[in-house]
Design an enzyme around this catalytic site. Structure first.
Site, PDB file in Angstrom:
ATOM      1  CE  LYS A  20      43.805  35.376  37.274  1.00 16.50           C
ATOM      2  NZ  LYS A  20      42.595  36.226  37.094  1.00 16.50           N
ATOM      3  CB  SER A  21      44.387  39.258  43.069  1.00  9.33           C
ATOM      4  OG  SER A  21      43.385  38.327  42.733  1.00  9.33           O
ATOM      5  CD  GLN A 178      36.582  41.591  38.995  1.00  6.58           C
ATOM      6  OE1 GLN A 178      35.663  41.748  38.187  1.00  6.58           O
ATOM      7  NE2 GLN A 178      37.431  40.588  38.912  1.00  6.58           N
ATOM      8  CB  SER A 204      35.355  39.543  47.568  1.00  8.88           C
ATOM      9  OG  SER A 204      34.840  38.323  47.148  1.00  8.88           O
ATOM     10  CG  ASP A 303      38.527  33.282  42.003  1.00 11.25           C
ATOM     11  OD1 ASP A 303      37.468  33.190  41.349  1.00 11.25           O
ATOM     12  OD2 ASP A 303      39.297  34.252  41.907  1.00 11.25           O
TER      13      ASP A 303
END
Length: 425
Positions: A20-21, A178, A204, A303
């Protein structure tokens, strides 16, 4: 949807869905490049559908490049009709001349596209569902106040308007990567060069590296200047490319957890050298298979917590500490609380801290009624847990897996998982 899961051992081979990323990142870059790109193995989850439709709204002629993708299929007619009806209601309620972008519950869609909308259209109105608009946007808001960009949030609608100017952008690195990714997509489109300066250590980082990898694939340069600084040349143009999406390591983690509970799942087609930070799933699985106390730092891979927690829950007599997980408070659910609450319903021993979980392994789990909290990762965690329960598990909100893994239940049953709709039991 409510499913009753009857305990049964899983066995066989599975390839996790497309990342998905990566799908978000390649999809945005392909859209910015215009016609001519081909993306193989693109995810078709609800989050990716949100990004597709938002990019179409931003570019007007977005549908010209959709057919070039090998996947996905278009949204089912009934879902598209419902989405259009919701958009129409929101347009009538909010008015204005800026494009209205429906982000669903996708945090990546929202945060990636806020700067892109400013660079392309001078702003947009972003509309979200569930807990999306409760997620913090302060790093952007602080920048907007400094740069003179107007923003206003009313319940589930966020409007931004203004000029995104080249220059220095300072923001924290320990809230979410993000925000950095959103700027990395927008700043190359500006006339002059820019810098992104991080005021705290970055968590991250692999997600930022994944963004840089996607930009490079579409002919855009940006790079680390030092640990807390990125340089982004301006005046760049995205160029069409042909790329392929890797299988998703964060979803593979659930099948690793299943193996940790005594199942026999052969996980296929994973790239061990991937820039996906969640490739740590394999290494953390190995640690959890060892005896003794295990400490897992998830600052770079938050996650993975649900699948790590369910594996840890059945390390009989062993203790597991999962730390640096505070960001999970603002996911689709308060994921730390949801993991503790639902696993404890099944007989696990989980203690919750402000940014951590401590898990005392037990010999077996019981059955019972549990809830997904409308969180795809909680639903998949509970499906894995059900394989080692002494009685049936009744799971409400099982449809939440569509957010990231639409075929999860098909894969689960193909591996031997036993599911039935509650009304059919």
């Amino acid at each position: 949807m409510t499913l009753t899961l009857t305990p049964h051992k899983l066995s066989g081979s599975v390839t996790p869905p497309p990342s998905k990323s990566q799908s978000h990142r390649y999809l945005i870059a392909a859209a910015l490049a215009g016609a001519g790109s081909v993306i193989h193995n693109l995810a078709d989850s609800q989050d990716i559908q949100a990004t597709r439709h938002c990019m179409s709204a931003l570019l007007d002629a977005g549908k010209a490049w959709w057919p070039l993708f090998e996947v996905p299929k278009d949204m089912p007619p009934e879902e598209l009709k419902a989405c259009q009806a919701r958009q129409e209601r929101a347009l009538q309620a909010t008015g204005g001349d800026l494009p209205l972008l429906f982000c669903g519950e996708s945090g990546s869609t929202l945060r990636f596209l806020i700067p892109v909308a400013l660079a392309l259209r001078g702003g947009a109105r972003f509309w979200g569902e569930g807990r999306l608009m409760e997620r913090p946007q302060k790093p952007y808001f602080d920048l907007f106040e400094e740069k003179g960009v107007y923003y206003r949030q009313r319940e589930n609608i966020l409007g931004v308007r203004g000029v995104l100017a080249p220059g220095e952008y300072r923001l924290p690195g320990d809230v979410s990567s993000q925000f950095i990714t959103g700027l990395l997509y927008a700043l190359p489109l500006l006339e002059d060069d820019s810098k992104i300066m991080l005021t705290t250590d970055l968590e991250s980082r692999n997600y930022v590296d994944m963004t840089l990898e996607a930009l490079a694939a579409f002919g855009v340069k940006a790079d680390w200047l030092e640990d807390r600084a990125l340089v982004v040349p301006g005046g760049q143009t995205y160029r069409p490319a042909e790329v392929a999406i890797e299988a998703d390591w964060s979803q593979a983690g659930f099948w690793y957890a299943a193996n940790g509970l005594g199942n026999e799942v052969d996980i296929k087609n994973m790239n061990p050298r991937s820039t996906q930070g969640d490739r740590r799933a394999a290494a953390y699985y190995e640690k959890l298979c060892q005896s003794g106390t295990v400490d897992l730092d998830v600052s770079q891979c938050p996650d993975l917590v649900p699948e790590l927690a369910v594996h840890a829950a059945l390390r009989a007599g062993q203790t597991t500490h999962i730390v640096n997980a505070a960001r999970l408070r603002m996911k689709e659910s308060d994921r730390l609380a949801a993991v503790r609450e639902e696993l404890c319903k099944l007989g696990a021993r989980v203690t919750e801290g402000p940014d951590s979980l401590t898990i005392q392994g037990v010999d077996a789990l019981t059955g019972g009624r549990v809830d997904s909290h409308n969180d795809h990762r909680i639903a998949m965690m509970l499906a894995v847990a059900a394989t080692r329960c002494s009685g049936p598990v009744t799971l409400t909100g099982a449809e939440s897996v569509r957010k990231s893994y639409p075929n999860f239940w098909e894969d689960y049953t193909a591996l031997g998982g036993r599911t039935a709709r509650e009304e059919d039991v």
